[in-house]
Design a protein around this motif. Structure first.
Motif, mmCIF file in Angstrom:
data_model
loop_
_atom_site.group_PDB
_atom_site.id
_atom_site.type_symbol
_atom_site.label_atom_id
_atom_site.label_comp_id
_atom_site.label_asym_id
_atom_site.label_seq_id
_atom_site.Cartn_x
_atom_site.Cartn_y
_atom_site.Cartn_z
ATOM 1 N N LEU A 257 0.827 -1.206 0.000
ATOM 2 C CA LEU A 257 0.000 0.000 0.000
ATOM 3 C C LEU A 257 0.861 1.257 0.000
ATOM 4 O O LEU A 257 1.990 1.257 0.510
ATOM 5 C CB LEU A 257 -0.922 -0.004 1.215
ATOM 6 N N ASP A 258 0.287 2.327 -0.543
ATOM 7 C CA ASP A 258 1.009 3.589 -0.639
ATOM 8 C C ASP A 258 1.472 4.097 0.720
ATOM 9 O O ASP A 258 2.585 4.591 0.869
ATOM 10 C CB ASP A 258 0.172 4.643 -1.365
ATOM 11 N N SER A 259 0.654 3.946 1.755
ATOM 12 C CA SER A 259 1.026 4.453 3.082
ATOM 13 C C SER A 259 2.214 3.671 3.656
ATOM 14 O O SER A 259 3.089 4.258 4.307
ATOM 15 C CB SER A 259 -0.169 4.391 4.026
ATOM 16 N N ASP A 260 2.256 2.355 3.417
ATOM 17 C CA ASP A 260 3.382 1.556 3.898
ATOM 18 C C ASP A 260 4.668 1.944 3.172
ATOM 19 O O ASP A 260 5.731 2.067 3.786
ATOM 20 C CB ASP A 260 3.111 0.054 3.694
ATOM 21 N N LEU A 261 4.568 2.142 1.866
ATOM 22 C CA LEU A 261 5.745 2.536 1.092
ATOM 23 C C LEU A 261 6.222 3.925 1.498
ATOM 24 O O LEU A 261 7.426 4.156 1.648
ATOM 25 C CB LEU A 261 5.428 2.493 -0.404
ATOM 26 N N PRO B 211 5.757 11.770 3.327
ATOM 27 C CA PRO B 211 4.304 11.682 3.540
ATOM 28 C C PRO B 211 3.631 10.948 2.374
ATOM 29 O O PRO B 211 4.092 11.017 1.233
ATOM 30 C CB PRO B 211 3.863 13.144 3.585
ATOM 31 N N THR B 212 2.549 10.244 2.666
ATOM 32 C CA THR B 212 1.824 9.499 1.628
ATOM 33 C C THR B 212 1.398 10.439 0.509
ATOM 34 O O THR B 212 1.446 10.082 -0.669
ATOM 35 C CB THR B 212 0.600 8.794 2.242
ATOM 36 N N ASN C 16 2.101 9.924 -3.493
ATOM 37 C CA ASN C 16 1.020 9.878 -4.482
ATOM 38 C C ASN C 16 1.111 11.005 -5.496
ATOM 39 O O ASN C 16 0.784 10.822 -6.668
ATOM 40 C CB ASN C 16 -0.338 9.880 -3.785
ATOM 41 N N GLN C 17 1.577 12.191 -5.077
ATOM 42 C CA GLN C 17 1.754 13.297 -6.023
ATOM 43 C C GLN C 17 2.832 12.956 -7.054
ATOM 44 O O GLN C 17 2.672 13.229 -8.243
ATOM 45 C CB GLN C 17 2.128 14.587 -5.284
ATOM 46 N N GLY C 18 3.929 12.331 -6.580
ATOM 47 C CA GLY C 18 4.985 11.913 -7.500
ATOM 48 C C GLY C 18 4.479 10.900 -8.511
ATOM 49 O O GLY C 18 4.830 10.949 -9.690
ATOM 50 N N VAL C 19 3.636 9.998 -8.046
ATOM 51 C CA VAL C 19 3.070 8.986 -8.939
ATOM 52 C C VAL C 19 2.138 9.652 -9.953
ATOM 53 O O VAL C 19 2.181 9.341 -11.143
ATOM 54 C CB VAL C 19 2.339 7.895 -8.127
ATOM 55 N N LYS C 20 1.298 10.568 -9.486
ATOM 56 C CA LYS C 20 0.347 11.232 -10.397
ATOM 57 C C LYS C 20 1.065 12.072 -11.448
ATOM 58 O O LYS C 20 0.600 12.180 -12.580
ATOM 59 C CB LYS C 20 -0.627 12.092 -9.593
ATOM 60 N N ARG C 21 2.207 12.668 -11.084
ATOM 61 C CA ARG C 21 2.974 13.433 -12.065
ATOM 62 C C ARG C 21 3.595 12.528 -13.125
ATOM 63 O O ARG C 21 3.933 12.977 -14.214
ATOM 64 C CB ARG C 21 4.084 14.225 -11.361
ATOM 65 N N ASN C 22 3.761 11.250 -12.806
ATOM 66 C CA ASN C 22 4.380 10.291 -13.726
ATOM 67 C C ASN C 22 3.423 9.135 -14.004
ATOM 68 O O ASN C 22 3.826 7.981 -14.051
ATOM 69 C CB ASN C 22 5.675 9.751 -13.111
ATOM 70 N N ARG C 23 2.157 9.429 -14.201
ATOM 71 C CA ARG C 23 1.111 8.410 -14.336
ATOM 72 C C ARG C 23 1.392 7.421 -15.465
ATOM 73 O O ARG C 23 1.046 6.252 -15.366
ATOM 74 C CB ARG C 23 -0.253 9.112 -14.551
ATOM 75 N N TYR D 262 -3.737 3.429 -2.741
ATOM 76 C CA TYR D 262 -3.195 2.838 -3.961
ATOM 77 C C TYR D 262 -2.389 1.613 -3.567
ATOM 78 O O TYR D 262 -1.738 1.581 -2.527
ATOM 79 C CB TYR D 262 -2.293 3.838 -4.699
ATOM 80 N N ALA D 263 -2.430 0.596 -4.414
ATOM 81 C CA ALA D 263 -1.672 -0.636 -4.193
ATOM 82 C C ALA D 263 -0.656 -0.756 -5.326
ATOM 83 O O ALA D 263 -0.993 -0.581 -6.499
ATOM 84 C CB ALA D 263 -2.615 -1.830 -4.183
#
Length: 178
Positions: A32-36, A43-44, A48-55, A91-92
């Motif tokens: 899970l995103d929070s564990d990573l 911070p989660t 997630n923002q980094g992931v969304k910028r590189n979707r 997110y998983a």
């Protein structure tokens, strides 16, 4: 002031902890995103923002968002309260998604943790392969047990039938039939 490097022992996360953070969802091993985010010490929201910028780097087989039911199930698995809002769906990330995170989060900590997470996924995969033979043997034993159980049930029914007194034979009446 320069920051002192932390000793290596503080940086290491036990492999067992990582293995506990790998969940089986939709038939895939995921984190899970929070564990990573906790492992990468960000911070989660930042993760997630980094992931969304590189979707485009995270197709469905690398990362997916949990359904409301899956998120509720995951929350129910933890004894302590979640820091996450109940409305938020985590997110998983699959093994490939975790590998891709190292290119999105470029810190030294992210790279180091990424290597450890990859090792945890590999160790779990090795355990599954090592125990496949054992699982097949147990399944053969169970099927043999089912066959033996059916034979025993038939024998028990036959013994019960033998315990019953034989039915009285019907006698023919002597005399004239009216």
């Amino acid at each position: 002031m320069t920051r002192k490097p932390q000793p290596a022992s503080e940086e290491i996360v036990p492999l067992e902890r990582l293995e506990r953070q790998i969940h089986l969802i939709r038939g895939m091993k995921v984190m899970l995103d929070s564990d990573l985010a906790s492992l990468y010490q960000v911070p989660t929201k930042v993760l997630n923002q980094g992931v969304k910028r590189n979707r485009d780097r995270f197709p469905e087989d690398f990362m997916f968002q949990l359904t409301v039911e899956e998120a509720a199930w995951i929350r129910s698995q933890f004894v302590t309260g979640s820091h996450r809002s109940t409305a938020a769906r985590p997110y998983a990330f699959t093994e490939h998604g975790v590998a891709m995170l190292s290119s999105v989060l470029k810190s030294a900590r992210a790279v180091q943790m990424n290597i450890m997470v990859m090792r945890a996924f590999v160790k779990l995969r090795e355990l599954v392969y090592a125990h496949k033979d054992l699982a097949a043997r147990v399944e053969r034993l169970e099927s043999g047990q089912d066959q033996h159980a059916s034979v025993i049930n038939i024998l028990a029914e036959e013994i019960d039938n033998l315990k019953q007194p034989p039915p009285e034979p019907s006698r023919k009446r002597i005399g004239f039939a009216a």
